[in-house]
Structures are given as C-alpha cells and as structure tokens.
Write an enzyme that holds these catalytic residues in place. Structure first.
Site, short mmCIF file in Angstrom:
data_model
loop_
_atom_site.label_atom_id
_atom_site.label_comp_id
_atom_site.label_asym_id
_atom_site.label_seq_id
_atom_site.Cartn_x
_atom_site.Cartn_y
_atom_site.Cartn_z
N GLU A 240 31.87 34.24 43.83
CA GLU A 240 31.79 35.67 44.08
C GLU A 240 33.18 36.18 44.46
O GLU A 240 33.80 35.65 45.37
CB GLU A 240 30.83 35.97 45.23
CG GLU A 240 29.40 35.51 45.00
CD GLU A 240 28.56 36.55 44.27
OE1 GLU A 240 29.11 37.62 43.92
OE2 GLU A 240 27.36 36.29 44.07
N GLU B 208 29.62 43.94 37.35
CA GLU B 208 30.61 43.20 38.14
C GLU B 208 31.86 42.99 37.29
O GLU B 208 32.22 41.87 36.91
CB GLU B 208 30.00 41.87 38.61
CG GLU B 208 28.80 42.10 39.53
CD GLU B 208 27.92 40.87 39.73
OE1 GLU B 208 28.30 39.78 39.25
OE2 GLU B 208 26.86 41.01 40.33
ZN LIG Z 1 26.36 38.90 39.91
#
Ligand SMILES: [Zn+2]
Length: 1021
Positions: free
Chosen positions: A1002, A823
């Site tokens: 997120e 990520e």
């Molecule tokens: Zn993650």
C-alpha cells in the site's frame, strides 16, 4: 429541632478529629464502618435517627472524590435508601426533611451506580419522586434534589418511557418555561432531565404533540437575546439538547421546520460565531440543522451507473446479480424503456434515526478507524486448515500447459545469437534511439525456441544476497517485443469495439493546465496536431522521459471505452509533471467544516440565491446542455478515466457534482477526474461532490477542502442494506487566475491505460544488450483492451551451458498493480519500478542478473479506462475474485492466477509476489503479508506448536524495505490473514500457490509523515 440535635450529636462524636480523618477511618481497609452505618440505617425505625445517619452519610460522601460513593454503592447503600424512601412515602404526610435528605443522597450516589435506574424502578421509587415533585413545584428547596434524582432516573430508557407516561415531560416543560432568570440552577437540572427523557421516541412524540418544539425554540431565542454576557451557556445548550433529541424522530424534524427552526438556529448561530466559548451551541445547532435539512434523493434518474455494459453472462450471486434483479437502469436501457425507476432508489426521509450517538456534534474524525479496529478481531481467520497453505495448484497440468508461452525465458537457449557482435555493439549502448531498437528487434531470436540445455535447478537466491558488483561486459541483443499469443477470454461478439475513433487533440490552449489546483505546465498559444512538439515537448522529454504526446494520442486510438470516448484530457496528453515544491501535509483546520455546512444551510435560508441549473448531465443524451452565456462553468469528463455524471450550478459560484458509479454498479464513488472551463478570473468557486460514500477521509484536512455527511439519502441498496444512510459531501474551493483556461480536477494524479501503453512502448528505449525485456499480451479484457505482461531479467553472459542454466534458474519475482482503478498512485509506483528495473544502476543490473521479474502492470485496464473507482466492467472488485476467477468475467485475474498456477506446477513458484495498491487515509508505504503465527496470536484460537511452525522469511522483505526505503513504515505493516480478504491476490497466492512472501503493498495517497519524505504540516492559520 431534631435536625439540630442530630447535627450536634454528630459533631460531638467526631469533633476531636477533623471530619476528613475520621471519615478515612470509617472507610479504611478492613474497617466495616460503611457496613455498620448501613446496617444501622436499615434497622432504624424512627425518623430522627434515620436523619442523623443520613447526615453522617451525606458528610462522608461529600469528600473523597467519589471513591466513598463507590463503597457505598457496592455495600448496597442505594437499595437501602430506596427502601427508606418507600417506607417514608407511606407516612402521611411524609417527612419533608427526610425526603429532602434522601433525594439529596440519591442524587449524589445515582450517577455512580450503574444499576440505579433499575433499582429505582423495581423498588417503586420512581412514583414517589414523581409525586413529590408534582406536589412541590413551588418548593424550590425540595424540588431541586427531586429533579436531580429524576435526571438520573431518566438516563435509563425504560424509566424514561414510564416517567413520560406519568406526566414528567409536561412537568419539566412547566418548570423550564416561560423564560425567567430566577433559579437558574433548577432550570439547568430540569433541562438536563428533559433532555434525557426526550431521548425516548415516545417522549419526543409527546413533546411534539404538546406543541413544545415551538416553545423550546422561542425559549432558546429568549435566552439567546437576554444572556448577553454568556453566563448561562449551559441552559442554552440544555435547550438545544432537547431540540436535538426531539428531532431524532421524523415528526420532530417536521415540527422543527414548521416552527421556522432552521432560520432561528441559523441566525442565532451566526451571531454566536465571533464568541469562541459559544462553540458548543453552534456545533449542536449545526447538528440539528443538518439533521432537519430536508432529505433529498440525488438528482439522478437512477443511481445505477450512467453507462451500462452488457456482460456475457450475469454472475449467479453478488452485487451484480442483485443489481440485475432490479428494474433496468443506465443510459442505454433507459432509452429503450423510459420509465422512472423508483425501486432502485427508494430514498426518502425514511427513518427515525438513531445515529445521533455516533454522529455527535464533534466531527466524526476517527469513525472509520474505530470501526476498523472493532471489526478487526471478528475478521481474523481462525480456521487453522485455511491458515495452512495448501500448495494445491488446483488444475490439471494439461490445462495450464498453454501458459508455457509466457515463460520463454525458462526454455530459451540463445543458440541463434551472436554474442560477439552484440559485444561490439555495446559501445553505443548508452543512446536510446528508436532506430536502434528497430535493429535490435531484427536480431531477435525466434519466439519459443526449444531448449536443448539440461539444467539442474539452482538454489534460489535469498533477498539479502544481491550482488552489487558484476561483470558489465556482456552485451547481448534482446528478444523481440512479442504482442502475439494473447489468451482470449473466449467470448466472441463483444459489440463495443471502436475503430479509429476520432481523437480530438486539436483544441486551442492558452493557459496553464491545472490539476487539483496545481499548475502542471504553462502552454502559450499553439494549436493543431503538432501542439505537443511545438509547446515544450523538449522539456517534457527531459522531465518525462517516458512521455510522448503524439504517441499518447496513438495509444488512445486503440483504447476501448464503454462510452466510446473520443477526446483526450490535456493533462494526460502533456504528461503529469509533479510540482517543484513539496506540498505541506494539511492539518484539520478548526471551523472549516462548520462554515461549509452553514453555507449549505443557507440554501434554505436564502432561497433567492439558488440558481439550480443543470450544466452537465450524462443521463441526457445531448449532454452537455449548457449554453455559453458566460454565467456558468463548462464541465466535461468524457475522456479516459473521466468520472463526472452531473453538475448543477447551485449558486452563482457554487456547483454540486455527482460522480458516476462504477460501471454495472450503483456505488463506489470516490475517484473523480473532470475538466472545467469558462471560468471568471479571480472568482472563488465552490465545488461539492455530493455522493461520496466513505464516512471519513483525508479530505477533512485543509482550509479549502472538507468532508461531511450531507442531506442526500442513500438508498438501502446502495448502502449495503443499511437504511437511513446519507451520502457525504467532499467540498473544495478554488479560484482561477487565467482567462479562457481549461482546468482539471482529479482525486489523484491520473494514470490512464493509454498512459501505460505509451510508457511500455517508450520503455523499449531503455533496453540495452544486457537486458532481457519481453512484452506479452496476457489476455484481452471484457472491454476489448489488452492486458500487458512484462518479463525483465538480464541476458545470459553467453550461450554456454553454465550461463544458460544460471539464466533459466533465476528465481521469479511476480509483481502486479492497479487492480483498483481509483488507486492511480499504484500505477505511478509501478512506473517507477519499471524504470528502475530497466535502468543502468548497478543495483538494477544486479537485480536483473539475480531474478526474473514477471510483471502485470495493470490488472484492471477496463476499470481504469472507464473511470471506475474500484471495480471492473462486471461491477465486481477484482481483488475479491482470486479464489474462483471467472474466465469470461474476470479474465485478467483468471489468467494471472493461471500463470502462477503454471509456475507452481513446474516447481517454479515465485520467490515474491507483490500487488501494488494505494491507501487513501494512511500515510507512508507499507505491506500486508500472511503469517499463520501472527494470525493465531491475534485471535483466541488454540494451536499446537507444530501448527505454528513457520519460516520467518515473510518478514524479511518488509524489514529490508523499512531499512533502506525512507517512505516505508514497518509499523503500519500487518501479517494477519483476514476472512474478508480470503479472495484477495495476497491471500490466494500465499494459500493456493504457496508463495510465502505474498504481499499487498500500500502506498499512501496523501504523503509521508516520517523519514526523508516527511512533509511539513501546514495550511492552518
Ligand atoms: Zn486497493
């Protein structure tokens, strides 16, 4: 005669009114009309009367859109029809008219009666219909309703087996072949029935044994050739459905291949392509071909990671323990014991798979999302004890005292500072030169000076009371960067340190560097170590103020990777400049997936095109192996965050790529980062990453990129115990516009650990006398990399007691990022956070004056360095270790949690904890938090109102963000505590440390579909 009489009788009885109306009366509420009819039917013993009632029913049930059929079924009509059927079958010969009417009615009510199949079997009606069918194969009038009823019977799986035993499969094959356009409606029904029957494995086997796969294919070809005006699409589809169901069994797939099914369906589908209405045929053909494509193992000696890291000890349970209990794998061990490792990769065409229901002809677009929703409810934490934060620091303070050194700001008294002289220095505070930093560092106070101030704790500031106007006068030199005092994770001899690794930054570059097809910058000529300063470091400095190529190379030298990388990837060297334009949000484009799949099938159809040449292979020590004949691309990923294990040239311009699994793991393939060179200008290359694992992906959106299940079987070990799973292919095409180019492809803009170190180093230049910035090393990782910890706040205005007290009593805000190496966007968001917090905006100043920011910008440096997607070197997801982190295996988590435990102990638990992540499918930015109330609401547990006492503060921060941050979506936030997340940072910090505002943030990997950053959709044509 009887028939006519009955008809007349019926008509005279109802003729004054139109039949529709009288029908309504019979069916109206409160009327027991249907009951009366059914009672009469049940009690009638003579055929003529029975027929009359059946005629009435038939008319009645024809109108009314099935609602009447529903009433009929609910009043027990089906059972009565079966009774009469059994009775009539005992008459010899049975009345043909009665049989005809009974079957016509049964065919009508059958699909509306969920118990139809069971009722038929229990009443003994199956055999009656089967015998009648056998006796009337030439009697079309009676045969049609019989087949219609058989079609409904067959949808019940028990019936299907029983019917198969009684020869119905053979009967159906007799009816559908040979090719004839006579009586197509009969044919259609027979095919439907056959399709339903063949869902049973026994029947499918029967069909294979009877040689019918071959016959079905021949029939399909006949229809394909003769149905030139496409009037019989449904018959053609029916034949394909039969093939689809037969090929669910292994034997069926073999028979299909043996009968040249691939070529037949491939050729017919190709001919259907121009006619859009024939799409159902192409899609079903494609599904069958994909299923029958011979299953392969990945072209690897073992699915265990190519690189192996010797852990100080092996965890007692979990994925790593499982992996270690298997035969050894990995490059290093392979060199010692050179034997094939079958057990780890027990993959062949192992199943008579039953996934066809889920894996329909349509793309599996929302498969995963649906799965998420289905499991969401099971996953909710329902144990109220677990839902209530314990605030139990869990460890004796004696053990935690050592962490005091990371919180010097809580005891700093600044008695050694000359606040006056720093004020005079403020005139030049806007220029950030390195010499200036050096002078400041000389002024730094001794680390860990003991406070003589006594401060009473202040009330923590609320989030929404940030003061925007502040006195800007106080300019104070800041404490030094502190690199000492890192907590060692305890183990001694980690044999993997590398000293002064030769860094290759002297490669000749002539063309633009590409990243994911986007030219990041153009570099003309130039070579040697001064490359960075020569070619555009000035605009780099302008565009990327924290970037410095030379410094990057220095940082790489101190970075420790398991494969001991010695090269630097150009994009990381030059820095990542975003494109100047906004890329459109891609839409799902019709037919892309299909054409890519057809290209895969062509591997079997045109074997002469296949090159099958390994051009890159980490499992071979002498990799890369390709000779420079100009016929193949050159691949490389032996640099930080690189992840490519193998590249096989499949066809002239097509490559299969295999990603490495996370170190000490056998899966998690998603992140990729590799280099390509030796390309031909103008040629379109296709790349297939063939070992992806997610069932759905944003890669399904676009014209040049798509994602689908492939023919490489996943071993049950790599699929979490599930058998018969396949990998997915992520495929994309691109062409290169410059000769002798070096291009890079990545899952997302890379952000290496060396980049972080460089950015942190350059961040020092942002320091002003107002800013208190301290950089500590929290600990060393397993791989020998240090884990930075930052403290950012404002300097006190003076060393007066009041100012020092205000300084020390600022609430803490704890941020962390990049626990998941794949990520990378989390790191870019963190970089933005740091730049903002160090910036000169009034808001940043106000934040610094109100809070102390403690930041761990990269929780998983080892994962990042080694190109992992999810895990650390221990082969475990670090964001599942927060409940019980192991000092040796998970040092960064262990020590970060300890910092928080220390804070809880001294009653200074942070006001906010937030861990930055990236989301691969959802758009925008959003948060997950923890709320007892919202969790209870989502579940069925009963809770008293005192259980639900909760401060709503957890919603404040997301709410504020949704109001001021255009990318933030409140609608995507969730505050439910899930069981599967109980060992994540968010839940543990909430539950154990007692931080009410504990979040996972997120950020999308794709883009925004709202607000100011909303992307245009495009890309479809
Ligand atoms: Zn993650």
């Amino acid at each position: 005669m009887e028939y006519r009489y009955g008809r007349r009788y019926y008509q005279s009885a109802v003729s004054p009114e139109p039949p529709e109306k009288s029908g309504k009366e019979v069916m109206s509420k409160g009327s027991s009309g249907m009951e009366v009819i059914l009672a009469s039917l049940e009690n009638t013993r003579d055929v003529p009367t029975t027929l009359n009632i059946l005629y009435i029913l038939s008319e009645l049930l024809t109108v009314g859109r099935g609602r009447r059929v529903g009433v009929f079924v609910s009043k027990g009509g089906t059972g009565i029809l079966f009774q009469i059927l059994i009775g009539a079958s005992k008459e010899l010969p049975p009345s043909e008219e009665l049989m005809l009417q009974l079957h016509s009615l049964l065919a009508k009510v059958g699909p509306k009666d969920r118990k139809f199949g069971v009722k038929a079997r229990l009443s003994g009606a199956l055999n009656v219909t089967v015998n009648l069918t056998k006796q009337n194969l030439q009697n079309t009038k009676l045969l049609l309703p019989c087949l219609q009823v058989l079609r409904v019977y067959s949808t019940n799986s028990v019936n299907a087996i029983s019917l198969g035993k009684n020869g119905v499969v053979e009967i159906m094959f007799k009816i559908v072949s040979p090719y004839s356009k006579k009586n197509t409606s009969l044919l259609k029904v027979a095919l439907d029935a056959l399709g339903a029957l063949l869902k049973s494995k026994t029947n499918a086997r029967r069909a294979v044994d009877g040689g019918h796969v071959h016959i079905l294919l021949a029939l399909y070809q006949d229809w394909h050739r003769n149905d030139t005006r496409h009037r019989h699409m449904l018959i053609r589809k029916g034949l394909l459905v039969c093939l689809r169901n037969i090929t669910n069994i292994k034997l069926g797939r073999k028979a299909f291949i043996d009968a040249d099914g691939m070529r037949i369906l491939y050729n017919s589908s190709t001919e259907c392509l121009p006619v859009r209405t024939l799409d159902p045929l192409i899609n079903t053909s494609s599904l069958i071909m994909r299923k029958c494509f011979p299953k392969n193992r990945l072209p690897l000696p073992t699915i265990k990671s190519a690189f192996h890291y010797q852990l100080p000890h092996i965890p007692a349970a979990g994925p790593v323990a499982q992996l270690y209990s298997q035969p050894p794998g990995g490059r290093k061990i392979l060199q010692l014991c050179d034997r094939p490792l079958k057990k780890v990769d027990d993959v062949v065409d192992e199943s008579d798979n039953e996934e066809t229901d889920a894996d329909t002809e349509n793309d599996t677009e929302n498969e995963e999302d649906e799965k998420d929703q289905n499991t969401a409810n099971d996953d909710i934490e329902t144990d109220l004890n677990k839902l209530h934060p314990k605030k139990n620091p869990g460890r004796p303070f004696e053990e935690l005292r050592v962490y005091e050194r990371f919180f010097l700001e809580l005891s700093e008294d600044f008695q050694g500072y000359n606040f006056e002289s720093s004020k005079s220095a403020s005139t030049t505070s806007s220029s950030f030169s390195s010499s200036r930093i050096a002078t400041q560092q000389k002024d730094s106070p001794p680390a860990g000076s003991i406070s003589s101030h006594s401060c009473s704790p202040l009330t923590p500031l609320e989030l929404d009371t940030i003061h925007l106007t502040k006195d800007q006068e106080a300019h104070i030199p800041s404490p030094d960067t502190q690199q000492e005092g890192a907590l060692n994770s305890g183990q001694g001899g980690r044999g993997l340190k590398q000293d002064g690794s030769p860094v290759n930054a002297t490669r000749h570059i002539q063309s633009p560097l590409l990243l994911g097809g986007i030219a990041t910058r153009r570099v003309e000529g130039g070579s040697g170590s001064n490359l960075g300063s020569e070619c555009g470091s000035e605009d780099t400095a302008l565009l990327l103020p924290l970037h410095d190529p030379d410094l990057y190379v220095e940082m790489v030298k101190g970075t420790h990777s398991v494969p001991q990388y010695a090269e630097v990837a150009y994009p990381d060297y030059f820095g990542h400049v975003p494109p100047t334009f906004r890329e459109p949000l891609q839409e799902r484009v019709y037919g892309v997936q299909r054409s890519k799949i057809f290209q895969d099938i062509e591997r079997l159809i045109h074997p002469n095109d296949i090159v099958d040449k390994v051009v890159y292979d980490l499992d071979i020590p002498s990799c890369p192996v390709v000779e420079d004949d100009g016929e193949s691309l050159k691949f490389n990923s032996q640099f930080e965050s690189g992840n490519l294990r193998k590249a096989v040239q499949v066809r002239k311009y097509e490559y299969d790529l295999v990603l490495n699994s996370d170190i000490n793991s056998n899966h998690y393939h998603q992140w990729f980062y590799f280099e390509v060179s030796g390309m031909r200008v103008g040629a379109t290359y296709r790349f297939n990453i063939i070992n992806s694992e997610k069932s759905n992906s944003q890669f399904n959106y676009g014209t040049d990129i798509c994602y689908y299940k492939n023919h490489f079987a996943r071993s049950s070990i790599a699929a979490g115990g599930q058998k018969g799973k396949s990998y997915y292919t992520m495929t994309f095409s691109t062409s290169f516009s410059h000769k002798d180019d070096v291009c890079y492809f990545a899952y997302h803009y890379p952000y290496t650990y060396s980049t972080l170190k460089m950015h942190l180093s350059k961040l020092e230049a942002y320091r002003t006398p107002h800013i208190y910035l301290r950089q500590d090393v929290l600990c060393e990782t397993l791989g020998g990399n240090s884990c930075p910890l930052l403290t950012i706040t404002a300097m006190p205005e003076s060393n007066s007691n009041d100012h020092i007290c205000q300084f020390r009593n600022r609430p803490l805000i704890f941020l962390s990022a990049r626990v998941h190496p794949g990520e990378t966007n989390a790191s870019w968001v963190m970089k933005g956070t740091l730049e903002f917090l160090m910036g000169s905006s009034p808001l940043a100043g106000s934040l610094r004056e109100s809070y102390i920011f403690k930041i761990v910008p990269m929780l998983n440096p080892d994962g990042v360095v080694n190109g992992n997607h999810r895990c650390s070197l221990s082969g475990e997801d670090l964001n599942r270790q927060w409940q019980n982190p192991n000092l040796e295996l998970h040092p960064t988590i262990y020590h970060t949690k300890s910092l928080l435990q220390y804070l809880a102990h001294i009653q200074r638990a942070p006001l906010v904890y937030c861990d930055y992540h990236g989301h691969s499918r959802k758009k925008n930015v959003f948060m997950y938090g923890c709320s007892v109330k919202e969790t209870v609401w989502q579940s069925n547990i009963s809770a008293t109102s005192s259980d639900l006492q909760e401060d709503l503060g957890y919603r404040a921060l997301p709410k504020i963000l949704s109001q001021i941050a255009p990318a933030f979506s409140m609608g995507s936030c969730s505050f439910v505590v899930e069981r599967s997340k109980e060992s994540t940072a968010r839940v543990v910090v909430w539950r154990e440390i007692g931080v009410q505002r504990s979040y996972t943030m997120e950020s999308t990997l794709c883009g925004c579909d709202q607000g100011k950053y909303k992307l245009k959709t495009g890309g479809s044509d």
